[in-house]
Design an enzyme around this catalytic site. Structure first.
Site, PDB file in Angstrom:
ATOM      1  N   ARG A 164       0.828  -1.208   0.000  1.00 57.04           N
ATOM      2  CA  ARG A 164       0.000   0.000   0.000  1.00 57.04           C
ATOM      3  C   ARG A 164       0.868   1.265   0.000  1.00 57.04           C
ATOM      4  O   ARG A 164       0.488   2.290   0.557  1.00 57.04           O
ATOM      5  CB  ARG A 164      -0.966   0.015   1.199  1.00 57.04           C
ATOM      6  CG  ARG A 164      -1.857  -1.210   1.298  1.00 57.04           C
ATOM      7  CD  ARG A 164      -2.777  -1.346   0.082  1.00 57.04           C
ATOM      8  NE  ARG A 164      -3.536  -2.591   0.169  1.00 57.04           N
ATOM      9  CZ  ARG A 164      -3.129  -3.751  -0.355  1.00 57.04           C
ATOM     10  NH1 ARG A 164      -2.002  -3.812  -1.044  1.00 57.04           N
ATOM     11  NH2 ARG A 164      -3.856  -4.829  -0.221  1.00 57.04           N
ATOM     12  N   SER A 238     -11.195  -0.270   3.511  1.00 62.21           N
ATOM     13  CA  SER A 238     -10.304  -0.650   4.613  1.00 62.21           C
ATOM     14  C   SER A 238      -9.619   0.586   5.188  1.00 62.21           C
ATOM     15  O   SER A 238      -8.909   1.294   4.473  1.00 62.21           O
ATOM     16  CB  SER A 238      -9.246  -1.646   4.119  1.00 62.21           C
ATOM     17  OG  SER A 238      -9.862  -2.810   3.615  1.00 62.21           O
ATOM     18  N   GLU A 334      -4.528   3.113   6.506  1.00 60.20           N
ATOM     19  CA  GLU A 334      -4.350   3.035   5.065  1.00 60.20           C
ATOM     20  C   GLU A 334      -4.935   4.284   4.408  1.00 60.20           C
ATOM     21  O   GLU A 334      -4.465   4.747   3.379  1.00 60.20           O
ATOM     22  CB  GLU A 334      -5.033   1.784   4.527  1.00 60.20           C
ATOM     23  CG  GLU A 334      -4.893   1.594   3.024  1.00 60.20           C
ATOM     24  CD  GLU A 334      -5.493   0.293   2.549  1.00 60.20           C
ATOM     25  OE1 GLU A 334      -5.942   0.247   1.384  1.00 60.20           O
ATOM     26  OE2 GLU A 334      -5.535  -0.691   3.322  1.00 60.20           O
TER      27      GLU A 334
END
Length: 338
Positions: A164, A238, A334
């Site tokens: 990520r 998320s 995130e």
């Protein structure tokens, strides 16, 4: 191209949070973006890039020129008997691009179906799901310098992709605007169905012969069963990354929590599902006024309507503290906090 003042951003972020841009411009080509950046009126004015708004948590008004790169188009720039290189504009919806590939029998990103956001955000976040990361198929990324307005083409290695992560979130953060990316797709699929519930879902669907469409539909079915639709409940998917811990720490935790899942990584560490940690810590379905944790997926923080960004941040910090106290594992966001 118009530059608008005091522009509302509520409909441009998937949390549905109220915020306002001091100035706002939507650009539809790299050339238009370069012209804007080289305009003397905006040369020294602070700038903020907003794509699909699906991975950002706004906590305040943006006292800057908010630029939304709405650059469209998909074209094959190179082809062989086995591979097709597709260039897509940063403003293309990510899921629409995945569907384009599936419908043209081009393999590589079918496991990334139904991920919200745009093509431009995909390399920045190195989005991933069900054993596939977008870095696996990216050939190049095109981006324009905020300082000079010049277009630069980054190779995949120059993007420094991680979990990520990319160079655009660190060394080059706030220095470039992604305008397009070129993806390397295969005419000969290598299916990845061993992750999550894909195989089980395919069996439930009665699929006996694998296809790109079948895998994509299985992924979409799983995501829809677990994740709320941002059009119905404000969210950014998320909220936390899945933490990576050492094998030694994982074995210690496993002794205390025998049902703790873990996925071995090539570097010897173990990835632990953040959703499992949050649920075990008792946060799944928690609600605090207009905000909360989704009832079906503990990894997703939600705005039921009228919530504030600062309240979501406060909730996320409570969750981090709780997980750290119970498991000794640090969760990291995130979602980009603004």
């Amino acid at each position: 191209m118009q530059v608008l003042s005091h522009f509302p951003l509520t409909n441009l972020n998937t949390f549905g949070l109220e915020a306002e841009a001091r100035y706002y411009a939507r650009v539809t080509s790299a050339g238009e973006l370069t012209s804007l950046l080289r305009d003397a009126r905006w040369k020294d004015f602070p700038k903020f890039v907003l794509g699909g708004g699906s991975n950002v948590l706004l906590t305040r008004d943006i006292n800057a020129l908010v630029i939304q790169p709405d650059i469209r188009g998909i074209e094959a720039v190179k082809e062989t008997n086995e591979t097709v290189w597709l260039k897509a504009g940063a403003g293309e919806g990510w899921h629409s691009f995945v569907m384009y590939c599936v419908n043209h029998n081009l393999a590589g990103i079918e496991n990334l179906s139904l991920i919200p956001g745009t093509v431009g955000a995909a390399p920045m976040q190195n989005i991933g799901a069900y054993g596939v990361e977008v870095k696996d198929v990216i050939e190049t990324v095109e981006a324009v310098s905020l300082d000079s307005g010049e277009l630069r083409i980054f190779s995949a290695s120059e993007c420094r992709f991680g979990y990520r992560e990319s160079i655009f979130k660190h060394e080059l953060k706030d220095r470039y605007i992604i305008t397009a990316a070129t993806f390397r797709l295969s005419r000969k699929p290598e299916f990845h169905v061993e992750y999550g519930d894909i195989q089980k879902t395919l069996e439930t669907m009665g699929v006996t012969e694998l296809s790109l469409k079948a895998v994509s539909e299985a992924v979409m079915h799983i995501r829809r069963s677990k994740l709320p639709d941002p059009a119905v409940i404000g969210n950014a998917g998320s909220f936390f990354k899945n933490p990576e811990i050492t094998r030694e720490d994982y074995e210690k935790s496993k002794a205390l929590f025998p049902d703790m899942p873990g996925y071995p990584l090539e570097n010897g560490n173990v990835k632990v599902p953040a959703g499992w940690l949050i649920e075990k810590a008792g946060w799944k379905g928690y609600r605090e006024g207009a905000i909360g944790v989704h009832e079906r997926q503990a990894l997703v923080l939600v705005n039921y309507g009228g919530g504030r960004g600062e309240d979501l941040i406060a909730l996320s910090r409570k969750i981090q503290s709780s997980v750290k106290q119970q498991f000794g594992i640090q969760l990291n966001a995130e979602v980009n906090l603004v």
